[in-house]
Design an enzyme around this catalytic site. Structure first.
Site, PDB file in Angstrom:
ATOM      1  CE  LYS A 128      -3.940   1.874   2.584  1.00 30.65           C
ATOM      2  NZ  LYS A 128      -4.797   1.486   3.822  1.00 30.65           N
ATOM      3  CB  SER A 216      -8.111   3.475   2.897  1.00 27.48           C
ATOM      4  OG  SER A 216      -7.415   2.776   3.964  1.00 27.48           O
ATOM      5  CB  SER A 240      -8.482   0.400   5.705  1.00 26.30           C
ATOM      6  OG  SER A 240      -9.392   1.483   5.926  1.00 26.30           O
TER       7      SER A 240
END
Length: 555
Positions: A128, A216, A240
Site C-alpha cells: 500500500k 482504504s 481498511s
C-alpha cells in the site's frame, strides 16, 4: 454537516451510490455460495500462467527450475501492464519498482548459491502506498502533496519483508490519506486528481468493474484478487484491511496493535493503525504474518509484543481447527441484507459441522455498533500528532512538513486535491490540541473501556470463547464518486479496531458473483487462534475463485 458513521468513511472507505452508476442494482434475491453473474466476461483479460499461485507453489517451481524470480517478476510486470491502465483499467497499482528485474536477478543468484533467504524468497509483493520503502519508489498516501517523496529508510514492515526474501514489486493504490480527509468522499481508491487518471485513478473491483473494491486498502485488495502479485500488504485503522479483503474474496489479517511496527507507515492514529497481509489463502497470510513481527524502537507499542508474537504462524494451520472451538456470534452486526444473512447462516452451519460450539448471540456495548464520538476524538488528536511526527521523519527535504502545511497545499491546489472532496477531517484534526489534552485522554480511556473491558474481553470471558464471528462487509456496492450514501452496509470492524485487538476475514461466499467475507476477532495476541479457525473454515468451504472482470453484475 453531521458526522457520518465511522465505517462509512474510514472502515470501508467506500461510498458507492447504490442506484446511480450504470443504472444501479436490480434486486434478484438469489443467495448463492458459488453463484456466477449474468454479464459476459471481459475479453481484454488474457490467460495468466501464474493465476492463483501460492507462495509454496512459487517455491516449488523455483526448486524444480520451472520458474526463476526473474521469470515470475517479468510475468507480473506484464500482467500489471495489461490490466492496470489498459484492458479493464483496474488502477490498482500506482507504480512499479524500477529496479525489480535487477533485484530479481540478485535473488536468483542468492537462491542458487545458498538457498532461500527466508520464507518469502523471490515472492513479488505489492505494498500500500503509505508503507515507506527507501528505494526507487515513492510513498505518497495517494496525495499529490507527497509526489516524489522517497523516505530515508525502509519502514519496519518493508525491511522485514526484504529480510524474508520478498521482492517489493510496486505500490498499490489507496484512498488518499487512508480515507482520513473528508466526510464526503464517494469512492474507494480515490487519490489526488484520481478521477481522470492522475496519480491513481479510481480503483476497480475485478469481480465487477463498476463495483467498489473497498477501502482504504483498495489497490492492495484489487491487485491481490486480480493476480497482479502473489499477495499484498494493506493497512487498517478501522476496517481498511478486512473490508477490501471481503469485497475481493481475500484473506486479510489486521493484527493486534503492536504486533507489527508502524515505524515508517504514514499514519492516521497509533492507537488503531496496523499493517497486515492480504492474500488469496490463509496459509499465505500466515506465512507473511510471521515475517513482519518484532520490537521496533520507532514504535513504542511494539514493546508489548515481546513474548507474544510468533515468527512462524503456519503451525496454526490445522484443518480440524474448528473441532472444539467456541465462537460467539455478533448477531447485532447482521440484519442489513437478507441475502448476506442467509450466507452467514450457512457459514455458521459449516462451523457447527466442523465441531465448533456456536454461541448465538453475543452482545457488545451499544456504543460500538455504529462508530462513536470517542473513536472520532482519538483519531482527530492522533492524526495531527502522528502525521506531524511522520513528516518530520522525512527530513528537511520533505515536500510538506506539517498538517498545517498540508491543509494549505490542498487549498492552493484545489483542482488537484479538492475538486471532488473537501478536507474537513484534516481541518478538524488541526484544530485539536496535543495528546496531553484531557479531552483526548478521556476519549481514549472510554474507547478502551467500551471495546475491551465491557466489550470483547467481557463477552469472551462470559461465554468462554475462542473468537467472535460476524459479517465482514456487505455486497460490494456500485461505485459512484459523487454519492457517499452507500457502500454495501454491514461490518463489525469497529470493536476490535477500538480495542486494538486482532481481526481477520476469510471468504464466506458469493451473491450473484460478488464476494462476501466472514470476520473473526478476539483478544490481544490471539492471531494463531484466529488463523486456526479461519484455516479450518477455508478448507471446509473452498470459497475462493478468481475474478472474471465482468463489466457489471446485477444483484
Amino acid at each position: 454537516m453531521t458526522e457520518m458513521d465511522r465505517r462509512t468513511f474510514v472502515s470501508t472507505g467506500v461510498a458507492a451510490g447504490a442506484l446511480l452508476s450504470l443504472g444501479g442494482c436490480v434486486p434478484r434475491g438469489d443467495d448463492q455460495r458459488s453463484g456466477s453473474g449474468d454479464a459476459g466476461s471481459t475479453s481484454e483479460v488474457p490467460d495468466f500462467a501464474l493465476d492463483e499461485i501460492t507462495i509454496d507453489a512459487v517455491h516449488e517451481g523455483m526448486r524444480s527450475g520451472a520458474y526463476t524470480c526473474r521469470s515470475i517478476t517479468e510475468m507480473y510486470l506484464e500482467r500489471i501492464e495489461a490490466l492496470n491502465r489498459q484492458g479493464p483499467r483496474l488502477f490498482a497499482v500506482l507504480e512499479t519498482n524500477p529496479d525489480a528485474l535487477e533485484i530479481a536477478d540478485e535473488l536468483d543468484r542468492e537462491f542458487q548459491a545458498s538457498g532461500p533467504r527466508g520464507p518469502l524468497h523471490g515472492i513479488p509483493l505489492l505494498l500500500k502506498d503509505n508503507v515507506d520503502t527507501a528505494d526507487g519508489m515513492t510513498t505518497t498516501a495517494g496525495s499529490t502533496a507527497l509526489l516524489g517523496s522517497i523516505p530515508p529508510q525502509d519502514s519496519f514492515v518493508a525491511a522485514g519483508l526484504r529480510s524474508a526474501g520478498a521482492l517489493l514489486l510496486g505500490k498499490a493504490n489507496m484512498s488518499e490519506w487512508a480515507g482520513w480527509k473528508s466526510f464526503e468522499f464517494g469512492a474507494s481508491g480515490w487519490s489526488g486528481r484520481g478521477w481522470d487518471g492522475g496519480r491513481g485513478g479510481f480503483c476497480k473491483n475485478p469481480y465487477a468493474l463498476d463495483r467498489t473494491p473497498g477501502g482504504s486498502s483498495s489497490g492492495s485488495g484489487s491487485a491481490a484478487a486480480a493476480n497482479l502479485a502473489v499477495a499484498a500488504i494493506g493497512s487498517e485503522t478501522d476496517g481498511s484491511i478486512v473490508g477490501p479483503s471481503s469485497r475481493n474474496c481475500l484473506v486479510g489479517i489486521k493484527p493486534t496493535i503492536g504486533l507489527h511496527s508502524r515505524g515508517g507507515v504514514i499514519p492516521i492514529a497509533h492507537s488503531q493503525d496496523s499493517t497486515g497481509p492480504m492474500t488469496r489463502t490463509v496459509r499465505d497470510a500466515a506465512i507473511m504474518l510471521g515475517t513482519m513481527v518484532g520490537v521496533d524502537p520507532r514504535d513504542p507499542l511494539t514493546a508489548a509484543s515481546a513474548g507474544n508474537f510468533l515468527t512462524d504462524y503456519t503451525g496454526a494451520l490445522d484443518p480440524g481447527g474448528l473441532n472444539g472451538a467456541r465462537v460467539g456470534v455478533l448477531r447485532e452486526y447482521a440484519g442489513f441484507d437478507s441475502r448476506v444473512d442467509a450466507l452467514f447462516e450457512e457459514a455458521l452451519d459449516v462451523m457447527r459441522a466442523g465441531g465448533a460450539t456456536v454461541v448465538d448471540p453475543v452482545t457488545l456495548p451499544e456504543e460500538l455498533r455504529f462508530g462513536n464520538e470517542y473513536e472520532m476524538e482519538v483519531l482527530y488528536h492522533e492524526f495531527k500528532a502522528d502525521l506531524n511526527a511522520y513528516l518530520a521523519s522525512l527530513g528537511p527535504d520533505a515536500p510538506i512538513k506539517s498538517l498545517a502545511e498540508l491543509i494549505e497545499y490542498n487549498e492552493a491546489n484545489h483542482d488537484l486535491e479538492l475538486a471532488l472532496y473537501g478536507q474537513e477531517l484534516h481541518v478538524r484534526s488541526q484544530e485539536r490540541g496535543p495528546l496531553t489534552d484531557q479531552r483526548y485522554l478521556d476519549a481514549l480511556a472510554t474507547s478502551h473501556r467500551l471495546s475491551r473491558d465491557e466489550g470483547i474481553d467481557r463477552a469472551m470471558d462470559e461465554h468462554q470463547l475462542d473468537a467472535l464471528v460476524g459479517i465482514t462487509a456487505g455486497i460490494p456496492a456500485v461505485q459512484d464518486p459523487l454519492d457517499a450514501s452507500g457502500g454495501g452496509g454491514g461490518g463489525c470492524s469497529t470493536p476490535p479496531a477500538m480495542a486494538a485487538y486482532p481481526n481477520m476475514t476469510v471468504p464466506m461466499g458469493f451473491i450473484g458473483g460478488l464476494p462476501v467475507g466472514m470476520s473473526l476477532c478476539g483478544r490481544a495476541w490471539s492471531e494463531a487462534t484466529l488463523i486456526r479457525i479461519a484455516y479450518a473454515f477455508e478448507q471446509a468451504t473452498n470459497v475462493r475463485r478468481p475474478p472474471t472482470f465482468q463489466p457489471t453484475l446485477l444483484v
